[in-house]
Design a protein around this motif. Structure first.
Motif, PDB file in Angstrom:
ATOM      1  N   ILE A   1       0.728  -1.533  -0.004  1.00 14.17           N
ATOM      2  CA  ILE A   1      -0.745  -0.227   0.046  1.00 14.17           C
ATOM      3  C   ILE A   1       1.219   0.911  -0.021  1.00 14.17           C
ATOM      4  N   VAL A   2       0.188   2.703  -0.569  1.00 17.64           N
ATOM      5  CA  VAL A   2       1.615   3.015  -0.907  1.00 17.64           C
ATOM      6  C   VAL A   2       1.575   4.687  -1.316  1.00 17.64           C
ATOM      7  N   GLN A   3       1.628   5.385  -1.186  1.00 17.37           N
ATOM      8  CA  GLN A   3       1.338   7.016  -0.934  1.00 17.37           C
ATOM      9  C   GLN A   3       0.131   7.038  -2.336  1.00 17.37           C
ATOM     10  N   SER A   4       0.228   7.262  -3.184  1.00 13.65           N
ATOM     11  CA  SER A   4      -0.539   7.455  -4.121  1.00 13.65           C
ATOM     12  C   SER A   4      -2.095   6.430  -4.044  1.00 13.65           C
ATOM     13  N   ASP A   5      -1.681   5.015  -3.152  1.00 17.45           N
ATOM     14  CA  ASP A   5      -3.564   4.678  -2.667  1.00 17.45           C
ATOM     15  C   ASP A   5      -4.517   5.363  -1.933  1.00 17.45           C
ATOM     16  N   LEU A   6      -3.201   5.929  -0.905  1.00 13.98           N
ATOM     17  CA  LEU A   6      -4.285   6.675   0.120  1.00 13.98           C
ATOM     18  C   LEU A   6      -4.464   7.894  -0.889  1.00 13.98           C
ATOM     19  N   ILE A   7      -4.156   8.708  -1.379  1.00 13.32           N
ATOM     20  CA  ILE A   7      -4.367   9.754  -1.600  1.00 13.32           C
ATOM     21  C   ILE A   7      -6.007   9.592  -3.336  1.00 13.32           C
ATOM     22  N   TYR A   8      -5.845   8.588  -3.416  1.00 19.75           N
ATOM     23  CA  TYR A   8      -6.421   7.910  -4.231  1.00 19.75           C
ATOM     24  C   TYR A   8      -7.927   7.787  -3.548  1.00 19.75           C
ATOM     25  N   ALA A   9      -7.471   6.488  -2.354  1.00 22.03           N
ATOM     26  CA  ALA A   9      -8.907   6.962  -1.741  1.00 22.03           C
ATOM     27  C   ALA A   9      -9.476   7.241  -1.431  1.00 22.03           C
ATOM     28  N   ASP A  10      -8.401   8.842  -0.729  1.00 22.75           N
ATOM     29  CA  ASP A  10      -8.982  10.244   0.437  1.00 22.75           C
ATOM     30  C   ASP A  10     -10.657  10.580  -0.724  1.00 22.75           C
ATOM     31  N   LYS A  11      -9.524  10.266  -2.393  1.00 21.19           N
ATOM     32  CA  LYS A  11     -10.217  11.556  -2.919  1.00 21.19           C
ATOM     33  C   LYS A  11     -11.627  10.840  -3.579  1.00 21.19           C
ATOM     34  N   ILE A  12     -12.203   9.175  -3.651  1.00 22.80           N
ATOM     35  CA  ILE A  12     -13.245   8.669  -3.805  1.00 22.80           C
ATOM     36  C   ILE A  12     -14.025   8.218  -2.275  1.00 22.80           C
ATOM     37  N   GLY A  13     -13.277   8.554  -1.480  1.00 24.90           N
ATOM     38  CA  GLY A  13     -14.194   8.028  -0.436  1.00 24.90           C
ATOM     39  C   GLY A  13     -13.751   6.455  -0.450  1.00 24.90           C
TER      40      GLY A  13
ATOM     41  N   GLU B   1       1.405  -4.592   3.612  1.00 27.92           N
ATOM     42  CA  GLU B   1       1.192  -3.378   4.657  1.00 27.92           C
ATOM     43  C   GLU B   1       1.158  -2.167   3.952  1.00 27.92           C
ATOM     44  N   LEU B   2       0.753  -1.029   5.240  1.00 24.73           N
ATOM     45  CA  LEU B   2       1.066   0.048   5.085  1.00 24.73           C
ATOM     46  C   LEU B   2       2.859   0.318   4.335  1.00 24.73           C
ATOM     47  N   GLY B   3       3.224   1.136   3.098  1.00 31.34           N
ATOM     48  CA  GLY B   3       4.659   1.963   3.169  1.00 31.34           C
ATOM     49  C   GLY B   3       5.165   1.837   3.957  1.00 31.34           C
ATOM     50  N   GLU B   4       6.095   2.088   4.072  1.00 28.60           N
ATOM     51  CA  GLU B   4       7.531   3.327   5.420  1.00 28.60           C
ATOM     52  C   GLU B   4       6.725   3.898   5.284  1.00 28.60           C
ATOM     53  N   GLY B   5       6.457   5.192   6.507  1.00 28.72           N
ATOM     54  CA  GLY B   5       6.156   6.582   6.872  1.00 28.72           C
ATOM     55  C   GLY B   5       4.830   7.024   6.231  1.00 28.72           C
ATOM     56  N   LEU B   6       4.205   5.424   6.199  1.00 31.94           N
ATOM     57  CA  LEU B   6       2.828   6.489   5.733  1.00 31.94           C
ATOM     58  C   LEU B   6       1.733   6.357   6.496  1.00 31.94           C
ATOM     59  N   ARG B   7       2.249   6.053   7.721  1.00 31.12           N
ATOM     60  CA  ARG B   7       1.177   5.965   9.016  1.00 31.12           C
ATOM     61  C   ARG B   7       0.657   7.112   9.272  1.00 31.12           C
ATOM     62  N   VAL B   8       1.070   8.287   9.677  1.00 29.74           N
ATOM     63  CA  VAL B   8       1.062   9.810   9.602  1.00 29.74           C
ATOM     64  C   VAL B   8       0.057  10.440   8.690  1.00 29.74           C
ATOM     65  N   LEU B   9       0.493  10.357   7.390  1.00 26.62           N
ATOM     66  CA  LEU B   9      -0.324  10.182   6.258  1.00 26.62           C
ATOM     67  C   LEU B   9      -1.429   9.387   6.144  1.00 26.62           C
ATOM     68  N   GLN B  10      -1.714   8.307   6.018  1.00 23.41           N
ATOM     69  CA  GLN B  10      -3.232   7.442   6.372  1.00 23.41           C
ATOM     70  C   GLN B  10      -3.826   8.709   8.044  1.00 23.41           C
ATOM     71  N   SER B  11      -3.147   8.483   8.874  1.00 27.76           N
ATOM     72  CA  SER B  11      -4.001   9.086   9.769  1.00 27.76           C
ATOM     73  C   SER B  11      -4.502  10.544  10.242  1.00 27.76           C
TER      74      SER B  11
END
Length: 333
Positions: free
Chosen positions: A186-198, A207-217
């Motif tokens: 699961i990479v940063q672009s997945d989080l951004i994309y999921a956020d845009k479409i709910g 698992e989430l890629g390195e350092g992405l927990r803060v962005l996901q939160s």
């Protein structure tokens, strides 16, 4: 003569070229971690080799022939071109079908992967901008009736099996839409994309890629990872059920008949009644019928037996009653 001709035509062994090949299959094993089966096209695969494949990299901790034990002596100098090998040491699962190459250092791997991630994010936004807008429009049009999913898994086989399970046995009232599915972490672009479409992000053995927990939160994107397929199925089922409209069952608890009318000190009407069936419960919902015609539907203001306010009264007992926003009862209602 052959050696001279080979030298003149600059024909050399493929083992002398920089290491390169293809990822054939990827899986995760409890005792060994991420194991990628690769086919060496040229160069020699060795312990300690640094490999990069798209957004994944590896320092080879161990490799072995993917064709069985065979004669290990022929690979003492390294994994040779034309042979498949199982390679251990990957930081994240590489994509089956992707090319891998040898790189000079871990620093080079991390920098080049970060640059590629940034480039892919910009490309993805440009390429799917209209698609995302359509999905967002549908999301609000459907309200909570659609569960959008971004699926990331460890192997192509896992992806096929999971998609089959998630898209079977759908409910009529709500639906699943697979917005994106791929093999890999699961990479940063997945989080951004999921956020845009709910969307919810589902990970199977990833698992989430390195350092992405803060962005996901910060984005508050729901992310659910599990190593058992049916754990994911249960999660999705639960999310779907939350989107179902609540169902209500109407049940007649009791009936009463108006015997006499009174005017109480606050100049509102009170009705003297008798319970003819079941019980009368104060916090219930009430309907008043007059000659089989509905004249009121609402709540009680007061339920009283003699001079005591009560919460319920049983069949055969008389009681006093007044309603919220209704002051027009008649005898025999």
């Amino acid at each position: 003569c052959i050696l001279k001709l080979a030298d003149k035509l600059e024909l050399h062994s493929m083992e002398k070229f920089p290491l390169r090949g293809y990822v054939l299959e990827v899986n995760t094993q409890v005792s060994r971690g991420i194991v990628a089966t690769v086919l060496v096209e040229r160069g020699l695969l060795k312990i300690g080799s640094l490999l990069r494949s798209d957004l994944s990299w590896c320092k080879v901790k161990y490799f072995q022939s993917a064709e069985g034990s065979g004669d290990k002596s022929k690979f003492e100098s390294g994994g040779k071109p034309g042979y498949p090998f199982q390679v251990i040491g990957w930081k994240t699962p590489p994509m089956p079908g992707a090319v891998f190459r040898e790189i000079a250092s871990q620093k080079e791997a991390k920098i080049s992967i970060k640059q590629q991630q940034q480039q892919q994010q910009h490309t993805q936004v440009d390429k799917t901008g209209k698609e995302e807008e359509d999905k967002i429009t549908r999301k609000f049009a459907d309200d909570l009736k659609t569960l959008y999913l971004v699926i990331k898994v460890d192997t192509a086989g896992s992806l096929e099996a999971l998609l089959s399970l998630l898209t079977s046995g759908r409910l009529e009232e709500v639906k699943i839409e697979i917005a994106r599915s791929a093999v890999g972490p699961i990479v940063q672009s997945d989080l951004i994309y999921a956020d845009k479409i709910g969307a919810h992000i589902i990970g199977f053995n990833v698992e989430l890629g390195e350092g992405l927990r803060v962005l996901q939160s910060n984005l508050k994107v729901p992310v659910f990872s599990h190593n058992i397929v049916y754990g994911i199925v249960d999660y999705v089922k639960s999310e779907l059920e939350e989107r179902l409209e609540p169902s209500y069952e109407e049940r007649v608890v009791g009936e009463a008949s108006v015997l006499k009318l009174f005017t109480i000190p606050d100049k509102t009407q009170a009705s003297g009644c008798i319970v003819t069936m079941g019980r009368i419960v104060k916090n219930g919902k009430f309907r008043i019928f007059r000659k089989n015609n509905l004249v009121f539907e609402g709540k009680l203001k007061v339920l009283q037996h003699k001079k005591t306010r009560i919460s319920k009264i049983e069949k055969g007992n008389e009681f006093g009653i007044s309603f919220e926003d209704f002051d027009n009862c008649l005898e025999d209602d």
